[in-house]
Design a protein around this motif. Structure first.
Motif, PDB file in Angstrom:
ATOM      1  N   GLU A  14       1.162  -1.020  -0.159  1.00  0.00           N
ATOM      2  CA  GLU A  14      -0.415   0.167   0.410  1.00  0.00           C
ATOM      3  C   GLU A  14       0.766   0.843  -0.098  1.00  0.00           C
ATOM      4  O   GLU A  14       2.498   1.616   0.518  1.00  0.00           O
ATOM      5  N   LYS A  15       0.080   2.271  -0.306  1.00  0.00           N
ATOM      6  CA  LYS A  15       1.069   3.578  -0.125  1.00  0.00           C
ATOM      7  C   LYS A  15       1.253   4.147   0.850  1.00  0.00           C
ATOM      8  O   LYS A  15       0.653   4.233   2.018  1.00  0.00           O
ATOM      9  N   PRO A  16       2.461   4.493   1.460  1.00  0.00           N
ATOM     10  CA  PRO A  16       3.227   4.993   2.556  1.00  0.00           C
ATOM     11  C   PRO A  16       1.894   6.287   2.718  1.00  0.00           C
ATOM     12  O   PRO A  16       1.790   7.203   1.683  1.00  0.00           O
ATOM     13  N   LYS A  17       1.556   6.667   4.047  1.00  0.00           N
ATOM     14  CA  LYS A  17       1.044   7.733   4.355  1.00  0.00           C
ATOM     15  C   LYS A  17       2.365   8.082   4.901  1.00  0.00           C
ATOM     16  O   LYS A  17       2.142   7.804   6.272  1.00  0.00           O
ATOM     17  N   CYS A  18       2.128   9.657   4.236  1.00  0.00           N
ATOM     18  CA  CYS A  18       3.601  10.493   5.476  1.00  0.00           C
ATOM     19  C   CYS A  18       3.123  11.033   6.887  1.00  0.00           C
ATOM     20  O   CYS A  18       4.301  10.869   7.845  1.00  0.00           O
TER      21      CYS A  18
END
Length: 71
Positions: free
Chosen positions: A3-7
């Protein structure tokens, strides 16, 4: 990483004092007006490899009062 990293949940995310570039990444050493993971994706062509979730996001949920075993 699937999944896309959640900054905002990353240990490397930082807020900047600069109103033109309010978001930054301590790991890569830059500030931008965009979310750092999108800048990394745009510049390198791959997802951020340095994402590490902040510890307080890893903690288990608290007591669930809707759990039937408690009643």
């Amino acid at each position: 990483m699937s999944e896309k990293p959640k900054c905002l949940q990353c240990i490397h995310y930082q807020n900047s004092w600069d109103p033109n570039n309010p978001r930054g990444c301590k790991l890569y050493g830059f500030s931008s007006k965009f979310i750092p993971s999108s800048v990394v994706k745009k510049e390198t062509g791959s997802e951020c490899q340095g994402f590490k979730k902040r510890e307080h996001f890893n903690k288990a949920k608290g007591l669930d009062l809707n759990d039937e075993s408690l009643w």
